[in-house]
Design an enzyme around this catalytic site. Sequence first.
Site, PDB file in Angstrom:
ATOM      1  N   PRO A  28      -6.893   9.766 -41.088  1.00 58.49           N
ATOM      2  CA  PRO A  28      -6.358  10.497 -39.941  1.00 58.49           C
ATOM      3  C   PRO A  28      -4.878  10.233 -39.663  1.00 58.49           C
ATOM      4  O   PRO A  28      -4.401   9.111 -39.792  1.00 58.49           O
ATOM      5  CB  PRO A  28      -7.216   9.998 -38.771  1.00 58.49           C
ATOM      6  N   ASN A  29      -4.225  11.301 -39.270  1.00 58.66           N
ATOM      7  CA  ASN A  29      -2.817  11.309 -38.840  1.00 58.66           C
ATOM      8  C   ASN A  29      -1.818  11.194 -39.987  1.00 58.66           C
ATOM      9  O   ASN A  29      -0.615  11.334 -39.768  1.00 58.66           O
ATOM     10  CB  ASN A  29      -2.544  10.212 -37.794  1.00 58.66           C
ATOM     11  N   ARG A  58       5.796  11.408 -37.808  1.00 62.50           N
ATOM     12  CA  ARG A  58       5.012  10.444 -37.041  1.00 62.50           C
ATOM     13  C   ARG A  58       5.681   9.067 -37.085  1.00 62.50           C
ATOM     14  O   ARG A  58       5.868   8.502 -38.168  1.00 62.50           O
ATOM     15  CB  ARG A  58       3.646  10.340 -37.712  1.00 62.50           C
ATOM     16  N   TYR A  75       6.546   4.439 -40.336  1.00 64.31           N
ATOM     17  CA  TYR A  75       6.002   5.059 -41.551  1.00 64.31           C
ATOM     18  C   TYR A  75       7.059   5.733 -42.436  1.00 64.31           C
ATOM     19  O   TYR A  75       6.726   6.184 -43.534  1.00 64.31           O
ATOM     20  CB  TYR A  75       4.905   6.074 -41.176  1.00 64.31           C
ATOM     21  N   ASN A  97      -5.905   5.386 -48.421  1.00 62.99           N
ATOM     22  CA  ASN A  97      -5.317   4.900 -47.177  1.00 62.99           C
ATOM     23  C   ASN A  97      -6.265   5.351 -46.069  1.00 62.99           C
ATOM     24  O   ASN A  97      -6.211   6.513 -45.634  1.00 62.99           O
ATOM     25  CB  ASN A  97      -3.914   5.462 -46.957  1.00 62.99           C
ATOM     26  N   ALA A 138      -6.455   4.629 -39.514  1.00 62.88           N
ATOM     27  CA  ALA A 138      -7.115   3.914 -38.413  1.00 62.88           C
ATOM     28  C   ALA A 138      -8.561   3.544 -38.743  1.00 62.88           C
ATOM     29  O   ALA A 138      -9.079   2.535 -38.231  1.00 62.88           O
ATOM     30  CB  ALA A 138      -7.063   4.758 -37.145  1.00 62.88           C
ATOM     31  N   GLU A 153      -6.753   0.023 -51.994  1.00 60.80           N
ATOM     32  CA  GLU A 153      -6.495   0.358 -50.582  1.00 60.80           C
ATOM     33  C   GLU A 153      -4.984   0.258 -50.364  1.00 60.80           C
ATOM     34  O   GLU A 153      -4.367  -0.744 -50.754  1.00 60.80           O
ATOM     35  CB  GLU A 153      -7.235  -0.646 -49.689  1.00 60.80           C
ATOM     36  N   HIS A 200      -1.751   0.731 -47.525  1.00 69.18           N
ATOM     37  CA  HIS A 200      -1.199   0.966 -46.185  1.00 69.18           C
ATOM     38  C   HIS A 200       0.314   1.045 -46.328  1.00 69.18           C
ATOM     39  O   HIS A 200       0.922   0.179 -46.976  1.00 69.18           O
ATOM     40  CB  HIS A 200      -1.570  -0.166 -45.224  1.00 69.18           C
ATOM     41  N   ARG A 246       1.702  -6.214 -37.557  1.00 71.18           N
ATOM     42  CA  ARG A 246       1.635  -5.295 -36.414  1.00 71.18           C
ATOM     43  C   ARG A 246       0.626  -5.816 -35.380  1.00 71.18           C
ATOM     44  O   ARG A 246       0.340  -6.999 -35.337  1.00 71.18           O
ATOM     45  CB  ARG A 246       1.299  -3.891 -36.924  1.00 71.18           C
TER      46      ARG A 246
HETATM   47  C1  DQA Z   1      -1.837   2.736 -41.860  1.00 69.31           C
HETATM   48  C2  DQA Z   1      -1.958   1.571 -40.868  1.00 69.31           C
HETATM   49  C3  DQA Z   1      -3.062   1.819 -39.853  1.00 69.31           C
HETATM   50  O1  DQA Z   1      -3.156   0.735 -38.946  1.00 69.31           O
HETATM   51  C4  DQA Z   1      -2.766   3.085 -39.056  1.00 69.31           C
HETATM   52  O2  DQA Z   1      -3.827   3.361 -38.170  1.00 69.31           O
HETATM   53  C5  DQA Z   1      -2.449   4.243 -39.922  1.00 69.31           C
HETATM   54  C6  DQA Z   1      -1.660   4.061 -41.134  1.00 69.31           C
HETATM   55  C7  DQA Z   1      -0.630   2.571 -42.807  1.00 69.31           C
HETATM   56  O3  DQA Z   1      -0.567   3.317 -43.765  1.00 69.31           O
HETATM   57  O4  DQA Z   1       0.244   1.729 -42.566  1.00 69.31           O
HETATM   58  O5  DQA Z   1      -2.741   5.375 -39.557  1.00 69.31           O
HETATM   59  O6  DQA Z   1      -3.007   2.774 -42.647  1.00 69.31           O
END
Ligand code: DQA
Length: 147
Positions: free
Chosen positions: A9-10, A17, A22, A73, A76, A97, A99, A106
Site C-alpha cells: 500500500p501507498n 509521497r 522515500y 516491499n 505497512a 524483502e 524497504h 524510524r
Molecule cells: C516501507 C516502510 C514501511 O514502514 C512503510 O509503511 C512503507 C514503506 C519502505 O519501503 O521504506 O509504506 O516499506
Amino acid sequence: MRVYVLNGPNLGRLGTRQVDVYGVTSYADLVTICVDTGRELGLDVQVRQTDAEHELLGWLHEAADEGAAVVLNPAAWSHYSIAVRDACAMLRGPLVEVHISNIHAREEFRHHSVVSAVATGVICGLGVDGYRLALHHLAARFGAGTA
Ligand code: DQA
C-alpha cells in the site's frame, strides 16, 4: 527466471509521497528501473503494486504455485499482516524483502517486520537501489547457470 516485484500500500504514490523519506523516484520510474535491470540480467520481471491486501495474497499464491522468486516491499503490511507473512511462507522460490527507508531508524512500530523471518534476505534503507540490488542478487545466486 521469473521474478515478481510486488509492492504494498501507498507505494503507487512514490515520487510525491513523503519525498524526504522515500525520495523523488516515481512508481512509474521504479517499474522502469526493475524491468530494465531484469532485461540486463536476463530475468523475466513482473512489477505490481496494490493497496488491497487480498490482491497481494493472490499474487503471492501465484508465485508460490510457479516456484517463482519474489522481491517484496510489503510497506505497512510488513508490520502487522500475518496473512501476508503466511502467504510468503508458502513460497518455494527465494524471497527478498525490500524497504526503501531504513525502518530501524524510524518510529518504533516500524522496527519489526513480521515478514522478515520467512524471507531469504532483507534490504532496507538503500532507497530504490534496494530493488536493483535484490534483482542482481537473485540473478547471481539463482539465475541460469548458477549453482
Ligand atoms: C516501507 C516502510 C514501511 O514502514 C512503510 O509503511 C512503507 C514503506 C519502505 O519501503 O521504506 O509504506 O516499506
